[in-house]
Scaffold this active site. Structure first.
Site, PDB file in Angstrom:
ATOM      1  N   TYR A 137      35.253  29.932  36.145  1.00 48.46           N
ATOM      2  CA  TYR A 137      36.563  30.116  35.507  1.00 48.46           C
ATOM      3  C   TYR A 137      36.534  29.827  34.015  1.00 48.46           C
ATOM      4  O   TYR A 137      37.469  30.180  33.298  1.00 48.46           O
ATOM      5  CB  TYR A 137      37.633  29.279  36.228  1.00 48.46           C
ATOM      6  CG  TYR A 137      38.009  29.927  37.544  1.00 48.46           C
ATOM      7  CD1 TYR A 137      39.092  30.803  37.622  1.00 48.46           C
ATOM      8  CD2 TYR A 137      37.249  29.727  38.692  1.00 48.46           C
ATOM      9  CE1 TYR A 137      39.418  31.436  38.814  1.00 48.46           C
ATOM     10  CE2 TYR A 137      37.554  30.360  39.880  1.00 48.46           C
ATOM     11  CZ  TYR A 137      38.645  31.214  39.935  1.00 48.46           C
ATOM     12  OH  TYR A 137      38.954  31.854  41.108  1.00 48.46           O
TER      13      TYR A 137
ATOM     14  N   CYS B  90      38.132  23.289  47.031  1.00 51.85           N
ATOM     15  CA  CYS B  90      37.876  24.591  46.415  1.00 51.85           C
ATOM     16  C   CYS B  90      36.441  24.984  46.752  1.00 51.85           C
ATOM     17  O   CYS B  90      35.567  24.115  46.898  1.00 51.85           O
ATOM     18  CB  CYS B  90      38.027  24.477  44.903  1.00 51.85           C
ATOM     19  SG  CYS B  90      37.625  26.008  44.055  1.00 51.85           S
TER      20      CYS B  90
ATOM     21  N   ARG C 257      51.472  37.694  44.605  1.00 48.29           N
ATOM     22  CA  ARG C 257      50.268  37.613  43.750  1.00 48.29           C
ATOM     23  C   ARG C 257      50.135  38.879  42.890  1.00 48.29           C
ATOM     24  O   ARG C 257      49.725  38.799  41.726  1.00 48.29           O
ATOM     25  CB  ARG C 257      49.031  37.407  44.634  1.00 48.29           C
ATOM     26  CG  ARG C 257      47.741  37.431  43.856  1.00 48.29           C
ATOM     27  CD  ARG C 257      46.561  37.011  44.700  1.00 48.29           C
ATOM     28  NE  ARG C 257      45.301  37.249  44.028  1.00 48.29           N
ATOM     29  CZ  ARG C 257      44.117  37.107  44.600  1.00 48.29           C
ATOM     30  NH1 ARG C 257      44.029  36.722  45.878  1.00 48.29           N
ATOM     31  NH2 ARG C 257      43.005  37.346  43.933  1.00 48.29           N
TER      32      ARG C 257
ATOM     33  N   HIS D 170      38.968  24.456  38.947  1.00 45.43           N
ATOM     34  CA  HIS D 170      38.735  25.662  38.145  1.00 45.43           C
ATOM     35  C   HIS D 170      38.513  25.360  36.666  1.00 45.43           C
ATOM     36  O   HIS D 170      38.663  26.242  35.822  1.00 45.43           O
ATOM     37  CB  HIS D 170      39.856  26.705  38.342  1.00 45.43           C
ATOM     38  CG  HIS D 170      39.772  27.366  39.691  1.00 45.43           C
ATOM     39  ND1 HIS D 170      40.664  28.334  40.105  1.00 45.43           N
ATOM     40  CD2 HIS D 170      38.906  27.205  40.711  1.00 45.43           C
ATOM     41  CE1 HIS D 170      40.341  28.729  41.332  1.00 45.43           C
ATOM     42  NE2 HIS D 170      39.282  28.049  41.722  1.00 45.43           N
TER      43      HIS D 170
ATOM     44  N   ASN E 126      46.032  27.504  46.779  1.00 42.90           N
ATOM     45  CA  ASN E 126      45.937  27.507  45.318  1.00 42.90           C
ATOM     46  C   ASN E 126      47.285  27.340  44.640  1.00 42.90           C
ATOM     47  O   ASN E 126      48.287  27.678  45.242  1.00 42.90           O
ATOM     48  CB  ASN E 126      45.327  28.837  44.860  1.00 42.90           C
ATOM     49  CG  ASN E 126      43.834  28.714  44.730  1.00 42.90           C
ATOM     50  OD1 ASN E 126      43.333  27.691  44.318  1.00 42.90           O
ATOM     51  ND2 ASN E 126      43.142  29.781  45.102  1.00 42.90           N
TER      52      ASN E 126
HETATM   53  C1  G6P Z   1      37.661  31.834  44.307  1.00 42.31           C
HETATM   54  C2  G6P Z   1      38.475  30.613  44.076  1.00 42.31           C
HETATM   55  C3  G6P Z   1      39.581  30.481  44.990  1.00 42.31           C
HETATM   56  C4  G6P Z   1      40.349  31.744  45.127  1.00 42.31           C
HETATM   57  C5  G6P Z   1      39.487  32.893  45.468  1.00 42.31           C
HETATM   58  C6  G6P Z   1      40.234  34.188  45.381  1.00 42.31           C
HETATM   59  O1  G6P Z   1      36.671  31.608  45.146  1.00 42.31           O
HETATM   60  O2  G6P Z   1      37.731  29.457  44.067  1.00 42.31           O
HETATM   61  O3  G6P Z   1      40.406  29.454  44.578  1.00 42.31           O
HETATM   62  O4  G6P Z   1      41.282  31.601  46.145  1.00 42.31           O
HETATM   63  O5  G6P Z   1      38.382  32.966  44.696  1.00 42.31           O
HETATM   64  O6  G6P Z   1      39.590  35.127  46.154  1.00 42.31           O
HETATM   65  P1  G6P Z   1      40.262  36.527  46.491  1.00 42.31           P
HETATM   66  O7  G6P Z   1      39.303  37.206  47.384  1.00 42.31           O
HETATM   67  O8  G6P Z   1      41.582  36.208  47.147  1.00 42.31           O
HETATM   68  O9  G6P Z   1      40.450  37.190  45.173  1.00 42.31           O
END
Ligand code: G6P
Length: 439
Positions: free
Chosen positions: A257, A172, A96, A202, A150
Site C-alpha cells: 500500500y 490483515c 465499494r 496498510h 476493512n
Molecule cells: C488486500 C488487503 C485487504 C483487502 C483485499 C481486497 O489483500 O490486504 O485488506 O480486503 O486486498 O481484495 P479484493 O479482491 O476484494 O480487491
C-alpha cells in the site's frame, strides 16, 4: 471429549468463508470447533445459503463433528460464543463501487481502504461494529472478536477506543502474504525466519532475521527491488512501482500500500486506465464473486476452489483460524495483527491500535517491542494515525467539520474544493448507511 468451541462469523455469506471452514477443518484435532454459526443480513441471504450449503458439504466430507448453522439473527448466534469473526461489508460491493468511482471521477485515488474511499468505508463500518460489540457485552462477554472487516486497523481502533472492548484482534493478510512470498525469495522456510512488522494497517514496514541471527533485510530488498520490476505480493495491487534507491535507503521493506503514498501518480494512472476499460476493482471483484458463487452452487464441490486466490484477501481466513487456535491453546505463535500499541512503537500514543508482530497467547496478542522510527517513516505514520483517529471520531459523532479535517489531512485527497466536493458526493451517495450524519 472437550466441550468444543462455538464460532460465530458475521458476514458469513462472504465468498471467503470456504477458506475459513477449510482452516477449521484442518485444525480440528487441536481446535475442536463444534458449532459454526454463519450470520448474514436479509440482502445477503442467497449468498449465505449457497456458501452455507457448501460449508456443510465440506464439514461432512472431512468427517468432523461440527454443526454449521445459518441465520439472519445475529443475537441468536452470539449467545455464548467463544470467538466472533467479522468479515462484513456494509452496503455490499455496490457501496465499494461508489467509494472507488466517485473519487476517481474527480481525479483522486479510488480505493477500498485508502484515501477518500477508505474513509467512507470506515464511516459505514464503525457504527455497525460498535453495535456488534454491544451485543457481545451482553450475550458472550468472554468471547474474542477477530476482525478482518476493512479498514481493519480503524475498525480495531474503534473497538478499543469507543467500544471499550479489549478482547479484539485485527487481522490483515498483507503480513501473512509477505512471510510466504518473501521466504521463497530468500529460499528459506517461513518458520526459519523472524519478520518484524511495525506501523499501522496498510502502512507498515518490516525487517527479517534468519535463525542464525543474520539480518536478511537488505538482501531481501536487493532481490525484490534490485533487478527487474518488483513483483506485487497481493492480487488487488497489480504493480509494485517502488524503486530500489528509495527502499534501500529505508532498510525496511514497505508494504504494497506504500505504492499509493510514494507513487500516487502511477497508481492513479493505472486506476484510471482500468476504470476506463474494465471498471473499478470492485466491479472486477463482482465478476470474480459471481464465478465463485456459480462454483459454490455445485453440489459436488466440497473443497475450497483454486479461483478464490484471485481475491486480494486470500490467506486471511486461514490466518484467522491460526489466531483462534493460538488463543485457545495458548500456543504463542508469532503473527502480525492490529492490537493496542502499549508502548511498542514509541512514536505513536500508547492507547492506539498498531499493526505489529506479536506473540499470540491465551490472553491475546503481546507485541514484540519495536522502538522508534526514523523521520523518513515517522512523519507519514503519525500523519496517517491522526487521519484515522479523526475519521473514527467523525464516524461516531457524525461531525461534518471533523470529517473534513480527516479528508484534508489524507495525502491521497487533494485538499481544498475537491476534497469538499468528493466528500459531499460520498456523503449523499452513502446516506442510508450513515445514520450518525443524517439523523
Ligand atoms: C488486500 C488487503 C485487504 C483487502 C483485499 C481486497 O489483500 O490486504 O485488506 O480486503 O486486498 O481484495 P479484493 O479482491 O476484494 O480487491
Amino acid at each position: 471429549m472437550s466441550k468444543g468451541i462455538k464460532i460465530v462469523t458475521i458476514g458469513g455469506g462472504s465468498s471467503y468463508t470456504p477458506e475459513l471452514v477449510e482452516g477449521f477443518i484442518k485444525r480440528f484435532d487441536e481446535l475442536p470447533v463444534r458449532e459454526l454459526w454463519l450470520v448474514d443480513i436479509e440482502a445477503g441471504k442467497e449468498k449465505l445459503e449457497i456458501v452455507g450449503a457448501m460449508a456443510k458439504r465440506m464439514v461432512k466430507a472431512a468427517g468432523v463433528d461440527c454443526e454449521v448453522h445459518l441465520t439472519l439473527d445475529r443475537r441468536e448466534a452470539l449467545k455464548d460464543a467463544d470467538f466472533v469473526t467479522t468479515q462484513l461489508r456494509v452496503g455490499l460491493l455496490d457501496a465499494r463501487i461508489l467509494d472507488e468511482r466517485i473519487p476517481l471521477s474527480h481525479g483522486l485515488i479510488g480505493q477500498e481502504t485508502n484515501g477518500a474511499g477508505g474513509i467512507f468505508k470506515a464511516l459505514r463500518t464503525v457504527p455497525v461494529i460498535l453495535d456488534i460489540v454491544e451485543d457481545m457485552k451482553e450475550l458472550c462477554p468472554n468471547a474474542w472478536l477477530i476482525n478482518f472487516t476493512n479498514p481493519a486497523g480503524m475498525v480495531t481502533e474503534a473497538v478499543l477506543r469507543y467500544g471499550k472492548w479489549d478482547k479484539v484482534v485485527g487481522l490483515c493478510n498483507i503480513p501473512v502474504n509477505a512471510v510466504f512470498e518473501e521466504a521463497e525469495i530468500l529460499e528459506e522456510k517461513p518458520k526459519n525466519l523472524f519478520f518484524q512488522f511495525a506501523g499501522i494497517n496498510h502502512l507498515h514496514w518490516h525487517t527479517v532475521v534468519d535463525s542464525k541471527g543474520n539480518d536478511r533485510t537488505d538482501e531481501l530488498i536487493g532481490k525484490m527491488y534490485g533487478q527487474e520490476e518488483a513483483k506485487s505480493i497481493v492480487a488487488n495491487i497489480k504493480d509494485n512501482n517502488l524503486i530500489f534507491e528509495q527502499v534501500e535507503n529505508l532498510h525496511m521493506v514497505p508494504c504494497p500500500y506504500h505504492n499509493y503514498y510514494y507513487y500516487t501518480d502511477k497508481m492513479l494512472a493505472e486506476e484510471l486506465e482500468d476504470f476506463k476499460n474494465n471498471g473499478t476493482r470492485a466491479e472486477k471483484v463482482k465478476q470474480i464473486e459471481q464465478e465463485l458463487f456459480d462454483l459454490y452452487k455445485d453440489p459436488k464441490l466440497d473443497y475450497k476452489p483454486q479461483q478464490l486466490a484471485e481475491r486480494g484477501g486470500a490467506r486471511y481466513s486461514d490466518a484467522a483460524c491460526e489466531i483462534i487456535n493460538s488463543i485457545h491453546n495458548d500456543k504463542r505463535t508469532t503473527m502480525t495483527v492490529s492490537t493496542r500499541n502499549n508502548g511498542t512503537i514509541t512514536d505513536l500514543p500508547s492507547d492506539t491500535a498498531v499493526e505489529v508482530t506479536c506473540m499470540i497467547t491465551g490472553k491475546g496478542p503481546i507485541p514484540y517491542t519495536f522502538g522508534s522510527f526514523e523521520p523518513k517513516q515517522r512523519g507519514l505514520l503519525q500523519l496517517m494515525k491522526s487521519m484515522e483517529l479523526l475519521t473514527i471520531d467523525a464516524a461516531v459523532t457524525g461531525d461534518y467539520g471533523t470529517l473534513l479535517q480527516a479528508f484534508t489531512m489524507n495525502p491521497l485527497v487533494t485538499s481544498g474544493d475537491v476534497a469538499k466536493q468528493v466528500m459531499d458526493e460520498l456523503l449523499e451517495a452513502h446516506k442510508q448507511y450513515l445514520p450518525n450524519f443524517f439523523n
